[in-house]
Write a protein that holds these residues in place. Structure first.
Motif, PDB file in Angstrom:
ATOM      1  N   LYS A  83      19.539 -24.616 -17.865  1.00 44.25           N
ATOM      2  CA  LYS A  83      19.911 -25.900 -17.093  1.00 44.25           C
ATOM      3  C   LYS A  83      19.501 -26.043 -15.833  1.00 44.25           C
ATOM      4  O   LYS A  83      18.820 -27.083 -15.487  1.00 44.25           O
ATOM      5  N   THR A  84      19.452 -24.900 -15.195  1.00 45.25           N
ATOM      6  CA  THR A  84      19.133 -24.975 -13.610  1.00 45.25           C
ATOM      7  C   THR A  84      17.475 -25.386 -13.686  1.00 45.25           C
ATOM      8  O   THR A  84      17.036 -25.930 -12.907  1.00 45.25           O
ATOM      9  N   TYR A  86      15.657 -26.957 -15.995  1.00 49.41           N
ATOM     10  CA  TYR A  86      15.568 -28.166 -16.692  1.00 49.41           C
ATOM     11  C   TYR A  86      15.672 -29.206 -15.499  1.00 49.41           C
ATOM     12  O   TYR A  86      14.895 -30.167 -15.573  1.00 49.41           O
ATOM     13  N   GLU A  87      16.840 -28.958 -14.672  1.00 52.29           N
ATOM     14  CA  GLU A  87      17.069 -29.768 -13.500  1.00 52.29           C
ATOM     15  C   GLU A  87      15.926 -29.935 -12.647  1.00 52.29           C
ATOM     16  O   GLU A  87      15.425 -31.112 -11.819  1.00 52.29           O
ATOM     17  N   ASN A  89      12.493 -29.956 -13.876  1.00 51.14           N
ATOM     18  CA  ASN A  89      11.407 -30.268 -14.822  1.00 51.14           C
ATOM     19  C   ASN A  89      10.744 -29.052 -15.166  1.00 51.14           C
ATOM     20  O   ASN A  89       9.712 -29.137 -15.535  1.00 51.14           O
TER      21      ASN A  89
END
Length: 518
Positions: A83-84, A86-87, A89
């Motif tokens: 998640k980290t 992905y945020e 990019n």
């Protein structure tokens, strides 16, 4: 899944949450085997100690690019790291030599350009940021090793809509970049392999609830290389085409793209096949979705025809292909009514007769013979040939069966044609296989197709478990390395339930079918 840690009052942990999957918090009280946790969203929850996991307070704010660097390799830790990233990019993350990709649901051309290919060419694995090109580069370098050259495969798996098909295209583009050769006469093998994608997508992909371009078939591409590491041939093998979609589509999904492409073709093409709007056809109007946002079916029709030219499908063959596609649409509009005789059927009205005549014309077959094939069942005995009339419902089933068979035969023919056009290298000893298969599916109503798809994915998961967990940990034990056992969900029991003989589900189905036939 976690390394055993002594959780005490004050420990920062992860606990399951019905809304967030996992939420972090701090242990405020421990009573026996239970712990009370004050979560960061303001809740106070009580959970068993065995069901909470320690939080890594030393993890970098941007996450780690390789999950093996995590202090605690457990589900919440993995998900938080993904998640980290992905945020930020960062859609790619390694787990050892496995690449995890998260669908960005947008185009990111800057990370797939030729300059990126050049960067990853020959770079040691793990030296640069995680990328699909790095995986393809490792596979290629295995072929190029002087003393240990060997073939290998890249497995692309994940849930439906995860982005497997696009990832497969990137892998093939990079392999074509590494092993391509300058075109001296006609199209090169790698150009034909890449251009086969839009053709197969037009006839094998469809919009589903989760994915506007979902592969409704499995695909294994074998790219062959000569002793100099250049692409010398290729073969495409397909599996499990979803035949039922031809006749049955749930809202808001679509049928196969090719039906909509043909309806959006230039006017002279549409008139030639006596077609109208998609809404006019039973095989398309079971769903109210006829167009895709941001996609032009008329543009894609022309792009598909150009791709067919490149892979060696002649103009005459292309016309025959779309004749069959149009015939299937007309076939679906042939409606039956009760005949005068008991359990017999006739064409319902003039509209049904029009579609029957058009289907026969497009398939170049006799109209009466086609009508008999739909309305009657033929049984051949040693003594005679018996024709038995079908009621309207049975005739409809017969019609749909013909449509599914026509489409699946057309698809198989297309794959064979592409393979013959590309050509295989009989002298090649080295190949890289790329497997792109259905993702795991679970709908409100699941058919036998979903059973087969999910069983295949369970087999792939077992392959992953075998190589990542079982064999690795056996190696640790053999080498007497000091390590902590990593728990994982072993799905072998599920596989045994389905495939083990003599009591597995498939074996029982086979036995039941055999008894019915007898």
């Amino acid at each position: 899944m976690a390394t055993p840690v002594n959780i005490i009052v004050g420990s920062h942990v992860w606990v399951e949450d019905p809304d967030e999957a996992w939420i972090d918090g701090q242990v405020t009280k421990i009573t026996g085997k239970d712990a009370q946790i004050q979560t960061t969203n303001g809740k106070t929850v009580t959970e068993k100690l065995s069901k909470i996991y320690p939080k890594d307070l030393e993890a970098p704010p941007g996450g780690v690019d390789d999950m093996t660097k995590l202090s605690y390799l457990h589900e919440p830790g993995v998900l938080q790291n993904l998640k980290t990233r992905y945020e930020l990019n960062e859609i790619y993350t390694y787990t050892g030599n496995i690449l995890i990709a998260i669908n960005p649901f947008q185009r990111l051309p800057h990370i797939y350009g030729s300059h990126m290919m050049q960067q990853y060419k020959g770079a040691p694995f793990g030296e640069l940021s995680p990328h699909v090109f790095a995986v393809a580069d490792v596979a290629y370098r295995f072929l190029a090793m002087i003393n240990e050259s060997k073939s290998n495969s890249i497995l692309v798996s994940g849930e439906s809509g995860a982005g497997k098909t696009e990832t497969t295209k990137m892998l093939m583009r990079y392999l074509a970049f590494l092993g391509g050769r300058v075109a001296t006469e006609g199209r090169t093998v790698e150009q034909q392999v890449l251009e086969s994608n839009p053709v197969l997508e037009a006839f094998g992909n469809a919009k589903t609830v989760r994915n506007n371009n979902s592969s409704r078939f499995g695909k294994f591409v074998e790219i062959q290389f000569d002793k100099h590491g250049r692409i010398s041939g290729a073969a495409i093998r397909t599996y499990l085409l979803e035949r039922s979609r031809v006749c049955q589509v749930s809202d808001p999904e679509r049928n196969y793209h090719c039906f909509y492409l043909l309806c959006a073709a230039p006017a002279e093409e549409v008139e030639k096949y006596k077609l109208g709007k998609p809404q006019s056809y039973h095989y398309l109007n079971q769903s109210r979705c006829y167009e895709l946002v941001g996609v032009s079916d008329s543009h894609d029709y022309l792009a598909t025809r150009r791709a067919m030219d490149i892979v060696g499908i002649s103009e005459k063959e292309q016309e025959a292909i779309f004749r069959v596609v149009a015939a299937i649409l007309h076939l679906g509009n042939i409606v039956f009514a009760k005949g005068k005789e008991v359990d017999s059927s006739v064409l319902k009205d003039d509209q049904a007769k029009f579609h029957l005549n058009t289907t026969a014309e497009l398939l170049m077959c006799d109209v009466k013979a086609l009508e008999d094939a739909l309305c009657k069942r033929v049984m051949v005995t040693p003594e005679e040939v018996i024709k038995r009339s079908l009621d309207p419902q049975s005739a409809t089933v017969s019609r749909d069966g013909l449509a599914k068979t026509l489409y699946s035969r057309l698809f198989d023919w297309l794959v064979d044609k592409i393979n013959n056009s590309i050509g295989q290298d009989p002298n090649s000893n080295f190949l890289i296989g790329v497997l792109d298969i259905y993702g795991f599916e679970s709908f409100k109503a699941n058919s036998f197709e979903q059973f087969c798809i999910n069983f295949t994915n369970e087999k792939l998961q077992q392959h992953f478990n075998q190589h990542v967990f079982k064999m690795e940990q056996e190696e640790y034990t053999k080498e007497k390395i000091n390590w902590s056992y990593i728990e994982f969900v072993d799905n072998q029991d599920v596989l045994d339930l389905i495939e083990k003989k003599p009591g597995g589900i498939v074996a029982l189905l086979d036995e039941a079918w055999y008894n019915i036939v007898l």
